[in-house]
Design a protein around this motif. Sequence first.
Motif, short mmCIF file in Angstrom:
data_model
loop_
_atom_site.label_atom_id
_atom_site.label_comp_id
_atom_site.label_asym_id
_atom_site.label_seq_id
_atom_site.Cartn_x
_atom_site.Cartn_y
_atom_site.Cartn_z
N TYR A 33 0.83 -1.20 0.00
CA TYR A 33 0.00 0.00 0.00
C TYR A 33 0.86 1.25 0.00
CZ TYR A 33 -2.75 -3.66 2.30
OH TYR A 33 -3.35 -4.85 2.62
N TYR A 35 0.40 5.34 1.17
CA TYR A 35 -0.42 6.34 1.84
C TYR A 35 0.26 7.70 1.75
CZ TYR A 35 -2.85 2.45 4.13
OH TYR A 35 -3.57 1.31 4.40
N LEU A 43 -3.96 9.27 7.46
CA LEU A 43 -3.35 8.59 6.33
C LEU A 43 -4.40 8.37 5.25
CD1 LEU A 43 -1.76 7.58 9.01
CD2 LEU A 43 -0.90 5.80 7.51
N GLN A 50 -2.78 -6.17 -4.23
CA GLN A 50 -2.98 -7.41 -3.46
C GLN A 50 -2.11 -8.54 -3.99
OE1 GLN A 50 -4.65 -6.63 -0.79
NE2 GLN A 50 -6.83 -7.03 -1.08
N LEU A 90 4.01 7.17 3.03
CA LEU A 90 4.25 5.94 3.76
C LEU A 90 3.87 4.73 2.91
CD1 LEU A 90 2.85 7.06 7.19
CD2 LEU A 90 5.15 6.17 6.85
N GLY A 97 -5.85 -10.42 4.04
CA GLY A 97 -6.78 -10.98 5.03
C GLY A 97 -7.17 -9.91 6.00
N VAL A 98 -8.39 -9.93 6.44
CA VAL A 98 -8.93 -8.85 7.26
C VAL A 98 -8.29 -8.79 8.63
CG1 VAL A 98 -10.83 -10.19 8.22
CG2 VAL A 98 -11.08 -7.74 7.91
N GLU A 99 -7.77 -9.91 9.13
CA GLU A 99 -7.21 -9.90 10.48
C GLU A 99 -5.76 -9.49 10.53
OE1 GLU A 99 -10.01 -13.20 9.59
OE2 GLU A 99 -7.98 -12.74 8.97
N GLN A 100 -5.15 -9.22 9.40
CA GLN A 100 -3.71 -9.01 9.35
C GLN A 100 -3.32 -7.54 9.48
OE1 GLN A 100 -1.75 -11.58 9.44
NE2 GLN A 100 -3.55 -12.90 9.36
N PRO A 101 -2.34 -7.23 10.33
CA PRO A 101 -1.89 -5.85 10.47
C PRO A 101 -1.05 -5.41 9.29
CG PRO A 101 -0.52 -7.29 11.78
CD PRO A 101 -1.60 -8.15 11.21
N GLN A 102 -0.97 -4.11 9.10
CA GLN A 102 -0.09 -3.56 8.09
C GLN A 102 1.22 -3.14 8.76
OE1 GLN A 102 -2.00 -0.58 5.65
NE2 GLN A 102 -3.71 -1.92 5.15
N PHE A 104 4.58 -0.83 8.33
CA PHE A 104 4.92 0.40 7.63
C PHE A 104 6.43 0.61 7.51
CE2 PHE A 104 0.93 2.71 7.07
CZ PHE A 104 0.08 2.00 7.90
N GLY A 105 6.81 1.27 6.42
CA GLY A 105 8.17 1.75 6.28
C GLY A 105 8.33 3.07 7.03
N HIS B 32 -8.59 -1.41 13.31
CA HIS B 32 -7.17 -1.56 13.60
C HIS B 32 -6.71 -0.30 14.34
CE1 HIS B 32 -6.30 -4.54 10.12
NE2 HIS B 32 -7.59 -4.52 10.37
N TYR B 34 -3.21 1.94 15.57
CA TYR B 34 -1.79 2.17 15.36
C TYR B 34 -1.36 3.38 16.17
CZ TYR B 34 -2.13 -0.95 11.33
OH TYR B 34 -2.34 -2.03 10.52
N ALA B 41 7.40 5.70 11.43
CA ALA B 41 6.37 4.83 10.88
C ALA B 41 5.31 4.52 11.93
CB ALA B 41 7.00 3.53 10.40
N PHE B 44 1.80 -0.98 14.72
CA PHE B 44 0.55 -1.70 14.97
C PHE B 44 0.37 -1.97 16.47
CE2 PHE B 44 -2.81 -4.63 14.46
CZ PHE B 44 -2.53 -5.76 15.23
N ILE B 47 -5.94 -5.37 16.60
CA ILE B 47 -7.09 -5.43 15.70
C ILE B 47 -8.28 -5.96 16.49
CG2 ILE B 47 -8.09 -6.56 13.67
CD1 ILE B 47 -5.29 -6.81 12.54
N LEU B 49 -12.17 -7.40 15.81
CA LEU B 49 -13.09 -7.87 14.79
C LEU B 49 -14.53 -7.81 15.29
CD1 LEU B 49 -11.23 -11.06 13.52
CD2 LEU B 49 -11.20 -8.78 12.55
N LYS B 91 -12.36 -1.22 8.45
CA LYS B 91 -12.73 -1.99 7.26
C LYS B 91 -14.20 -2.32 7.34
CE LYS B 91 -8.32 -4.29 6.50
NZ LYS B 91 -7.65 -5.58 6.30
N GLY B 96 -10.92 -6.64 1.19
CA GLY B 96 -9.51 -6.96 1.12
C GLY B 96 -8.74 -6.27 2.21
N PHE B 101 -8.41 5.28 7.38
CA PHE B 101 -7.91 5.78 8.66
C PHE B 101 -8.64 7.02 9.13
CE2 PHE B 101 -4.29 3.25 9.82
CZ PHE B 101 -3.90 2.63 8.63
#
Lengths: 113, 111
Positions: A33, A35, A43, A50, A90, A97-102, A104-105, B32, B34, B41, B44, B47, B49, B91, B96, B101
């Motif tokens: 991604y 931002y 952001l 994907q 960024l 997947g919806v449960e997965q964190p992002q 960041f650089g 989520h 952060y 940066a 995290f 999360i 649900l 979300k 996806g 934010f």
Amino acid sequence: DGGITQSPKYLFRKEGQNVTLSCEQNLNHDAMYWYRQDPGQGLRLIYYSQIVNDFQKGDIAEGYSVSREKKESFPLTVTSAQKNPTAFYLCASSIPGVEQPQHFGDGTRLSIL
Amino acid sequence: QQPVQSPQAVILREGEDAVINCSSSKALYSVHWYRQKHGEAPVFLMILLKGGEQKGHEKISASFNEKKQQSSLYLTASQLSYSGTYFCGTKRGNQGGKLIFGQGTELSVKP
């Protein structure tokens, strides 16, 4: 150590010039991604991908372009059509997947000369 | 639709508690959280649900109220290291990995 590398840390653009921001990850993540962050605005999503060779526009894609030729790389080009490019950019990646964190650089700060 | 965070900014003394809210006008599937230090940066935190339980991370926990479409982040016995800007990302359903934010809440913890 696995992570996301953005370069350069600071970048200056002249009027009418295109510039490319680099984003490389070695986390083996499929999703990536871009931002844009302006003061007080959180952001905002520019583009996301994907999977390799596929990407979608985010909320503020005008004046930007991307490519995803390799899983680990997702460069962003700020074109001359973007009239207000000064911002903090960024890059992030995640496992789809919806449960997965992002993850960041450290960001690239772009300014106009 | 960008979620709305409140308050926009908060100043605490070490050891005090704070609550940051994240509200949406649309039905949410996940929220989520952060934290971002200035010029760095975002990192995290957790999360939540839809239908899930309240989560915790050291002295930072969060809840998700489906009826109100609101998530709250609770910081207890704040430490200097908690200073930064907190963002919620939301979300809706199956979209996806795309997060929307909020505008952020700036938290300052003073000695």
